[in-house]
Design a protein around this motif. Structure first.
Motif, PDB file in Angstrom:
ATOM      1  N   SER A  15      38.158 -88.641  59.722  1.00 29.94           N
ATOM      2  CA  SER A  15      36.718 -88.854  59.693  1.00 29.94           C
ATOM      3  C   SER A  15      36.120 -88.343  58.397  1.00 29.94           C
ATOM      4  N   GLY A  16      36.939 -87.862  57.501  1.00 27.21           N
ATOM      5  CA  GLY A  16      36.448 -87.275  56.272  1.00 27.21           C
ATOM      6  C   GLY A  16      36.489 -88.244  55.113  1.00 27.21           C
ATOM      7  N   ALA A  17      36.385 -87.683  53.890  1.00 28.72           N
ATOM      8  CA  ALA A  17      36.279 -88.519  52.703  1.00 28.72           C
ATOM      9  C   ALA A  17      37.578 -89.250  52.407  1.00 28.72           C
ATOM     10  N   LYS A  18      38.704 -88.583  52.671  1.00 26.14           N
ATOM     11  CA  LYS A  18      39.993 -89.204  52.393  1.00 26.14           C
ATOM     12  C   LYS A  18      40.777 -89.290  53.690  1.00 26.14           C
ATOM     13  N   GLU A  19      40.923 -90.499  54.194  1.00 26.56           N
ATOM     14  CA  GLU A  19      41.540 -90.708  55.490  1.00 26.56           C
ATOM     15  C   GLU A  19      42.917 -91.320  55.300  1.00 26.56           C
ATOM     16  N   ILE A  20      43.926 -90.641  55.829  1.00 27.37           N
ATOM     17  CA  ILE A  20      45.311 -91.076  55.643  1.00 27.37           C
ATOM     18  C   ILE A  20      46.020 -91.048  56.988  1.00 27.37           C
ATOM     19  N   ALA A  21      46.674 -92.134  57.326  1.00 27.32           N
ATOM     20  CA  ALA A  21      47.461 -92.192  58.557  1.00 27.32           C
ATOM     21  C   ALA A  21      48.835 -92.748  58.242  1.00 27.32           C
ATOM     22  N   ILE A  22      49.839 -92.232  58.931  1.00 26.64           N
ATOM     23  CA  ILE A  22      51.153 -92.858  58.907  1.00 26.64           C
ATOM     24  C   ILE A  22      51.385 -93.501  60.263  1.00 26.64           C
ATOM     25  N   VAL A  23      51.850 -94.741  60.264  1.00 23.04           N
ATOM     26  CA  VAL A  23      52.142 -95.472  61.489  1.00 23.04           C
ATOM     27  C   VAL A  23      53.627 -95.794  61.498  1.00 23.04           C
ATOM     28  N   THR A  24      54.357 -95.318  62.499  1.00 18.76           N
ATOM     29  CA  THR A  24      55.782 -95.616  62.599  1.00 18.76           C
ATOM     30  C   THR A  24      55.989 -96.903  63.396  1.00 18.76           C
ATOM     31  N   GLY A  42      38.978 -97.933  57.176  1.00 18.71           N
ATOM     32  CA  GLY A  42      38.824 -97.132  55.966  1.00 18.71           C
ATOM     33  C   GLY A  42      39.936 -96.159  55.669  1.00 18.71           C
ATOM     34  N   PHE A  43      41.045 -96.294  56.374  1.00 17.36           N
ATOM     35  CA  PHE A  43      42.168 -95.400  56.144  1.00 17.36           C
ATOM     36  C   PHE A  43      43.092 -95.923  55.051  1.00 17.36           C
ATOM     37  N   ASP A  44      43.667 -95.036  54.281  1.00 18.23           N
ATOM     38  CA  ASP A  44      44.899 -95.336  53.569  1.00 18.23           C
ATOM     39  C   ASP A  44      46.005 -95.244  54.609  1.00 18.23           C
ATOM     40  N   VAL A  45      46.967 -96.176  54.572  1.00 17.68           N
ATOM     41  CA  VAL A  45      47.961 -96.235  55.638  1.00 17.68           C
ATOM     42  C   VAL A  45      49.369 -96.280  55.064  1.00 17.68           C
ATOM     43  N   ALA A  46      50.159 -95.261  55.397  1.00 17.77           N
ATOM     44  CA  ALA A  46      51.589 -95.271  55.108  1.00 17.77           C
ATOM     45  C   ALA A  46      52.287 -95.900  56.306  1.00 17.77           C
ATOM     46  N   VAL A  47      53.220 -96.802  56.046  1.00 19.50           N
ATOM     47  CA  VAL A  47      53.862 -97.528  57.143  1.00 19.50           C
ATOM     48  C   VAL A  47      55.367 -97.282  57.137  1.00 19.50           C
ATOM     49  N   ASN A  48      55.915 -97.198  58.330  1.00 20.72           N
ATOM     50  CA  ASN A  48      57.343 -96.892  58.507  1.00 20.72           C
ATOM     51  C   ASN A  48      58.004 -97.916  59.401  1.00 20.72           C
ATOM     52  N   ASP A  49      59.289 -98.168  59.123  1.00 24.33           N
ATOM     53  CA  ASP A  49      60.147 -98.903  60.046  1.00 24.33           C
ATOM     54  C   ASP A  49      61.587 -98.691  59.585  1.00 24.33           C
ATOM     55  N   GLY A  68      41.777-103.237  50.307  1.00 22.99           N
ATOM     56  CA  GLY A  68      41.195-102.211  49.452  1.00 22.99           C
ATOM     57  C   GLY A  68      41.652-100.806  49.738  1.00 22.99           C
ATOM     58  N   ARG A  69      42.715-100.668  50.521  1.00 27.07           N
ATOM     59  CA  ARG A  69      43.230 -99.346  50.859  1.00 27.07           C
ATOM     60  C   ARG A  69      44.583 -99.115  50.211  1.00 27.07           C
ATOM     61  N   SER A  70      44.905 -97.870  49.991  1.00 30.26           N
ATOM     62  CA  SER A  70      46.223 -97.502  49.474  1.00 30.26           C
ATOM     63  C   SER A  70      47.248 -97.568  50.604  1.00 30.26           C
ATOM     64  N   SER A  71      48.479 -97.952  50.274  1.00 31.45           N
ATOM     65  CA  SER A  71      49.535 -98.021  51.281  1.00 31.45           C
ATOM     66  C   SER A  71      50.877 -97.739  50.633  1.00 31.45           C
TER      67      SER A  71
END
Length: 269
Positions: A15-24, A42-49, A68-71
């Motif tokens: 919920s803050g200025a820089k939102e980052i989630a990893i999804v496996t 609005g999250f930057d999202v790291a993705v795993n598989d 428009g998000r980093s990944s």
């Protein structure tokens, strides 16, 4: 007088200025839908598989970036402890932090009577669904406590984690395990402003549903689910990603230890 713990919940990364989630388990199905929804939120999202889904995962990274998000792409078997530890470290190195959506999972072999289930099948299903979720909770939790800003850990349970299913012993056990892990982790991480919840879908029209069918054709599962459902339709990935979006938001800051059903009213709990 302000409450420092309330401040942690209100200003966590989701919920803050820089939102980052990893999804496996992000290459397809629910993981893909969740990743794209979080990017839209609005999250930057790291993705795993796993490595066999590397190409599909690369496509997903490009789709997230197009929003428009980093990944970033992270190949790892979540049932392997060192792989999960290294994955979390990589995500933090690239993005500066993380919150966790432990979505990766496998189905059991459908149609196998309880007395004929090989021990190796039990190990395979429990390894990904229960051990993998535990490892993701563990290493995400360690990192998030270090971050000192609260956050969200979200896992994947199932309708099969709330009600036993015929010829699905290992799968049911693994998803019941996720509920227990979620409750235990919620108690331990709560004092750090970290909520831990899981989603418990019913039949959702994804490739995993076909894998759960004895014939490889999910139409019979879909038909039975619609008959039992109060809403009279089968679920779609967005039904789950909508819930995850809420659980990841600051609006869910007072919800923890829950496994939330999203099953169209097949049963009520």
């Amino acid at each position: 007088m302000t409450n420092p713990l309330f401040d942690l919940f209100s200003h966590h990364p989701m919920s803050g200025a820089k939102e980052i989630a990893i999804v496996t388990g992000a290459a397809q199905g629910l993981g893909r839908a969740i990743s794209l929804r979080l990017a839209e939120d609005g999250f930057d999202v790291a993705v795993n598989d796993v490595v066999s889904n590397s190409g599909t995962l690369e496509t997903l990274v490009k789709e997230i970036q197009a929003k428009g998000r980093s990944s970033s792409k992270h190949i790892a078997d979540v049932s392997q402890e060192e792989a999960v530890k290294e994955m979390v470290e990589e995500v933090v190195k690239i993005h500066g932090g993380l919150d966790m959506v432990a979505n990766a999972g496998v189905t059991g072999r459908p149609g196998v009577p309880f007395g004929q289930i090989p021990a190796e099948e039990w190990d395979r299903v429990m390894g990904v669904n229960a051990r993998g979720t535990f490892l993701c909770y563990k290493y995400a939790g360690i990192q998030m406590v270090k971050q000192g800003r609260g956050g969200r850990i979200i896992g994947a349970s199932s309708i099969a984690g709330k009600q036993g299913m015929l010829m699905q012993g290992p799968y049911c056990a693994s998803k019941f395990a996720v509920r227990g892990l979620t409750q235990a982790a919620a108690l331990e991480f709560g004092p750090h402003g970290i909520t831990v919840n899981s989603y418990a879908p019913g039949a959702i029209d994804t490739p995993l549903l076909a894998a759960a069918s004895v014939t490889g054709d999910p139409s019979e599962i879909i038909k039975k689910s619609i008959e039992k459902s109060a809403i009279k339709r089968v679920g779609v990935p967005d039904d789950v990603s909508n819930l995850v979006s809420f659980l990841a938001s600051k609006d869910a800051q007072f919800i923890t230890g829950q496994s939330v059903s999203v099953n169209g009213g097949i049963f009520f709990d």
